[in-house]
Write an enzyme that holds these catalytic residues in place. Structure first.
Site, PDB file in Angstrom:
ATOM      1  CG  PHE A   7      -1.699   1.239   1.459  1.00 37.14           C
ATOM      2  CD1 PHE A   7      -2.908   1.424   0.801  1.00 37.14           C
ATOM      3  CD2 PHE A   7      -1.271   2.238   2.329  1.00 37.14           C
ATOM      4  CE1 PHE A   7      -3.671   2.571   1.001  1.00 37.14           C
ATOM      5  CE2 PHE A   7      -2.020   3.393   2.528  1.00 37.14           C
ATOM      6  CZ  PHE A   7      -3.221   3.552   1.858  1.00 37.14           C
ATOM      7  CG  ASP A  40     -25.548 -20.679  -6.677  1.00 34.67           C
ATOM      8  OD1 ASP A  40     -24.377 -20.683  -7.104  1.00 34.67           O
ATOM      9  OD2 ASP A  40     -25.857 -20.235  -5.558  1.00 34.67           O
ATOM     10  CG  ASP A  41     -21.365 -20.780 -10.957  1.00 38.93           C
ATOM     11  OD1 ASP A  41     -21.524 -20.343 -12.108  1.00 38.93           O
ATOM     12  OD2 ASP A  41     -20.261 -21.040 -10.455  1.00 38.93           O
ATOM     13  CD1 TRP A  43     -20.722  -9.600  -5.257  1.00 38.20           C
ATOM     14  CD2 TRP A  43     -22.185  -8.256  -6.268  1.00 38.20           C
ATOM     15  NE1 TRP A  43     -20.000  -8.667  -5.967  1.00 38.20           N
ATOM     16  CE2 TRP A  43     -20.875  -7.824  -6.590  1.00 38.20           C
ATOM     17  CE3 TRP A  43     -23.272  -7.551  -6.793  1.00 38.20           C
ATOM     18  CZ2 TRP A  43     -20.629  -6.727  -7.401  1.00 38.20           C
ATOM     19  CZ3 TRP A  43     -23.024  -6.455  -7.590  1.00 38.20           C
ATOM     20  CH2 TRP A  43     -21.718  -6.054  -7.896  1.00 38.20           C
ATOM     21  CG  ASP A  44     -19.985 -16.540  -4.726  1.00 39.12           C
ATOM     22  OD1 ASP A  44     -19.158 -16.301  -3.842  1.00 39.12           O
ATOM     23  OD2 ASP A  44     -20.435 -17.678  -4.968  1.00 39.12           O
ATOM     24  CB  CYS A  54     -21.910 -15.437  -1.443  1.00 36.48           C
ATOM     25  SG  CYS A  54     -21.298 -17.121  -1.501  1.00 36.48           S
ATOM     26  CG  ASP A  64     -16.422  -6.859   5.134  1.00 41.26           C
ATOM     27  OD1 ASP A  64     -17.263  -5.995   4.801  1.00 41.26           O
ATOM     28  OD2 ASP A  64     -15.626  -7.377   4.318  1.00 41.26           O
ATOM     29  CD  GLU A  78     -36.820 -37.143   3.223  1.00 43.20           C
ATOM     30  OE1 GLU A  78     -35.808 -37.562   3.791  1.00 43.20           O
ATOM     31  OE2 GLU A  78     -36.952 -37.175   1.971  1.00 43.20           O
TER      32      GLU A  78
HETATM   33  C1  GLA Z   1     -19.354 -20.378  -4.004  1.00 42.59           C
HETATM   34  C2  GLA Z   1     -20.574 -20.172  -3.135  1.00 42.59           C
HETATM   35  C3  GLA Z   1     -21.543 -21.296  -3.342  1.00 42.59           C
HETATM   36  C4  GLA Z   1     -21.930 -21.357  -4.798  1.00 42.59           C
HETATM   37  C5  GLA Z   1     -20.688 -21.505  -5.666  1.00 42.59           C
HETATM   38  C6  GLA Z   1     -21.000 -21.392  -7.137  1.00 42.59           C
HETATM   39  O1  GLA Z   1     -18.590 -21.450  -3.567  1.00 42.59           O
HETATM   40  O2  GLA Z   1     -20.214 -20.056  -1.795  1.00 42.59           O
HETATM   41  O3  GLA Z   1     -22.682 -21.110  -2.546  1.00 42.59           O
HETATM   42  O4  GLA Z   1     -22.634 -20.188  -5.154  1.00 42.59           O
HETATM   43  O5  GLA Z   1     -19.727 -20.514  -5.363  1.00 42.59           O
HETATM   44  O6  GLA Z   1     -19.895 -21.495  -7.928  1.00 42.59           O
END
Ligand code: GLA
Length: 728
Positions: free
Chosen positions: A283, A370-371, A481-482, A530, A538, A613
């Protein structure tokens, strides 16, 4: 006014409801720190400082022959550099003439109503009903003409004081900051402090560690470009005998998502200094004449009531003064199902709709895709950066898919990892210069992906445009948002060679700009943060997102520790918690009890569950909604410590008016023919009577807290109990 200036002693005192913080414009106009702790009313604490001739500790030249004043032994609000104080510093600056020194004296201060703002970084805010005053003290080094502006906001009712620092270059040449800490807190007698921190790793974030302070510098920090899984920008300094319920505890929570550093130094005289701010690793930040550099905010709290008292201060404050999303207070969070552990990247529109249909039967409100939905993305080696729907998988198109989910009376959510790029992507092929890579060297690979140079405005604009285009094209209710790697290869093609020391911080500034732009234009979307689980969990992230994924580790028994550690500072309402297939020996009900210590949802293929279940899940989803106000708005108590050997882990939520409580217990271990165990409730009204799970009999709060609730030990391992206490 919660801030008072004493003209005679030149001391300034900050008062919250139960605490006082005092400083003084002292000898030679140095700004000395006098006190932080339980309220001292109008006492002037200057008498605490004794002056001695301390050998080998330098004296300022202006002291002349008086050898008793050394900065090495003075408690300070912001340190000097190269002025005879050999402890760790608030600042390391290279002045315009090449010298390494800083000697700031207090030249001005002002007290105003309301909360200060930072132009470049996220901050907590004041609500209309809050009493908040701000102190701004200006220090000036008259040789280098570098001005330090120390900011303090006092949240009287909340017992919170925030601090931040600005550096203004009033000289004629650029200066280079190599270290700038947002807070410096000196204790005259620090021999009996422990430091509590939240270290961890991928899958095991925010485990709790407590260490005795000894005579060296203890450092807690991250150099991974993000606040990380490995450490958290939150620490507690506490009395050696502090427990959950009693003892002095000071909390320091840094509002920053990049490299950070906390240093705690016990010095030769048993004085203790804590500094916290941006990590100085790589820095070097140029501040040109008339420019201002801002350091991130630190949220400080003090309590005499142990870790629970401290957690309550942070939970309450972060639930009301950190994030403006309507989901914090006004709108109930949905029960969601996420496709990741159900299908990973192997899905199409039909599979998603089928999962949603099954999940509907489980009382789920929201399907999260997800992804794997964009670009060419069948595994994690390609596609990041191409935020365009893959119509080979989502054959009907995104708009139609969302319509089908909405037709089930469910909402739709989507995953992004905007800061990253795969080499095998159209984005990388078009803009290799946007990926961070040191010239002439191969990039470090991590999950086979590279980080985008978020310091670049063109990259920021691209992401704002692409993410917004998806969000505006369909009825999207939720975004995850990962970010899935630590940063290396710190280099920006957009900056000259002598400015590469700014890239780590500029990355974070760019990230905040992108998030801010997307979130502000989509106030109705629920955002969840995420980072490979809870890697960037944080306070700054929680300024943007009301919730954060605690961990990729969904094993319910591991989750007991994850939730325990996270709860030291971050509110339960921020903790993303799901039921998954992980932990096959653990009953579904236990998984649900654990996931109810958070935002509650599912992470499994709902089509694989039996009808029985699914029915149980529906009951659990309904219970979550029923108890939502207790879990999300109540006080949280850690009743046992899962890091200690014991047979059960228990925790409790109590409504603010103490009329209702949810006490949860998971049996983690059963000793053969062992003693009866009792879980002692907390936070109830001692004289009130409470029923347990609609029992006919009622028990006094005092009995439940002092004698406890007997836990049936003739149960299978991993059984969970949930006791709903209702005041009569
Ligand atoms: C990370 C996230 C998971 C999932 C994967 C997808 O590991 O923590 O929950 O979204 O990415 O690639």
């Amino acid at each position: 006014m919660s801030i008072k200036f004493n003209q005679t002693t030149k001391s300034i005192t900050l008062h919250t409801k139960h605490t006082s913080y005092q400083m003084k414009i002292g000898n030679l106009d140095y700004l000395l720190h006098l006190y932080y702790g339980p309220t001292i009313r109008d006492a002037d604490m200057g008498y605490q400082i004794m002056q001695y001739d301390r050998g080998f500790s330098g004296n300022p030249y202006e002291s002349r022959n008086a050898r008793t004043f050394s900065l090495d032994a003075q408690p300070q609000e912001f340190t000097t550099q190269q002025q005879g104080d050999f402890r760790t510093t608030s600042i390391e600056v290279v002045n315009g003439d090449g010298s390494y020194s800083y000697n700031g004296k207090a030249v001005d201060f002002k007290i105003t109503k309301g909360k200060y703002q930072l132009d470049t970084l996220p901050c907590v805010f004041a609500n209309d009903e809050d009493t908040v005053d701000t102190l701004e003290v200006t220090l000036l080094d008259t040789i280098s003409n570098v001005q330090i502006i120390l900011l303090y906001s006092v949240f009287e009712e909340a017992d919170i004081i925030t601090r931040a620092v600005k550096v203004k270059n009033l000289g004629e040449k650029s200066i280079h900051l190599k270290k700038i800490m947002s807070v410096c807190l000196d204790f005259l007698n620090g021999a009996n402090f422990d430091l509590v921190s939240l270290p961890g790793r991928y899958g095991q974030e925010r485990q709790v560690e407590r260490q005795k302070m000894t005579h060296h510098i203890h450092t807690i920090g991250s150099v991974r470009g993000s606040s990380s899984h490995q450490q958290n920008p939150f620490v507690i300094l506490c009395d050696r005998n502090a427990t959950e319920d009693y003892g002095n505890c000071y909390g320091f929570s840094l509002m920053y998502s990049g490299n950070f550093l906390t240093e705690v130094e016990l010095d030769q005289y048993d004085q203790l200094r804590l500094v916290m701010g941006i990590h100085p690793k790589q820095f070097v930040y140029e501040v040109k004449p008339q420019e201002v550099f801002e350091g991130p905010e630190v949220v400080m709290a003090f309590t005499e009531y142990g870790f629970t008292g401290l957690s309550h201060l942070y939970h309450d404050f972060y639930r009301s003064n950190l994030c403006k999303s309507k989901f914090v207070k006004d709108v109930q969070r949905p029960v969601l199902i996420n496709s990741w552990e159900a299908a990973f990247m192997d899905f199409d529109d039909v599979k998603l709709v089928n999962i949603a249909k099954a999940a509907k039967k489980m009382g789920v409100d929201l399907l999260v895709m997800d992804d794997g939905w964009f670009g060419k993305r069948d595994d994690d080696n390609s596609g990041l950066g191409d935020w365009v729907v893959n119509e080979k998988k989502i054959k009907c198109g995104l708009h139609k898919l969302v319509e089908q989910i909405n037709d089930l009376d469910m909402k739709f959510g989507i995953w992004f990892e905007p800061e990253m790029v795969s080499e095998d992507s159209d984005l990388y092929r078009a803009h290799p210069e946007w990926a961070m890579q040191i010239p002439g060297r191969h990039a470090v690979r991590s999950r086979n992906q590279m980080a985008l140079d978020m310091s670049r405005k063109d990259v920021q604009d691209y992401l704002i445009e692409k993410v917004n285009a998806i969000l505006d094209n369909a009825n999207i209710f939720y975004v995850k948002w990962d970010i899935n790697r630590s940063l290396a290869d710190i280099w920006s093609n957009n900056l000259p060679a002598d400015k590469q020391g700014e890239v780590y911080h500029r990355y974070i500034l760019g990230l905040y700009r992108v998030m801010d732009a997307i979130i502000k234009t989509h106030p109705d979307i629920l955002f969840e943060g995420c980072s490979g689980g809870g890697g960037r969990y944080d306070a700054a992230m929680l300024h943007y997102y009301p919730q954060y994924w605690v961990s990729d580790n969904n094993h319910p028994i591991d989750r007991l520790k994850l939730h325990y550690g996270t709860s030291f500072v971050y509110p339960i309402s921020s903790m993303g918690a799901h039921i998954s297939d992980s932990g096959r020996l653990v009953p579904l009900k236990t998984k649900a009890v654990v996931a109810m210590c958070g935002t509650f949802g599912y992470e499994l293929d709902a089509t694989h569950l039996s009808e029985e279940e699914q029915k149980l899940c529906k009951e659990q989803s309904e219970l979550f909604r029923k108890y939502y106000h207790i879990i999300f708005d109540g006080d949280y108590y850690r009743l046992t410590n899962p890091f200690e050997i014991g047979n059960m882990t228990a925790w409790q939520h109590v409504t603010k008016d103490k009329s209702e409580s949810l006490l949860s217990v998971v049996v983690t271990n059963l000793t053969c023919n062992g003693p009866q165990e009792y879980i002692h409730a907390k936070g109830l009204e001692p004289n009130a009577m409470y029923t347990i799970n609609d029992s006919k009999e009622a028990y006094s709060g005092s009995a439940l807290m002092n004698a406890g609730i007997p836990i049936n030990r003739e149960v299978p391992e991993y059984t969970a109990f949930q006791f709903h206490l209702q005041k009569q």
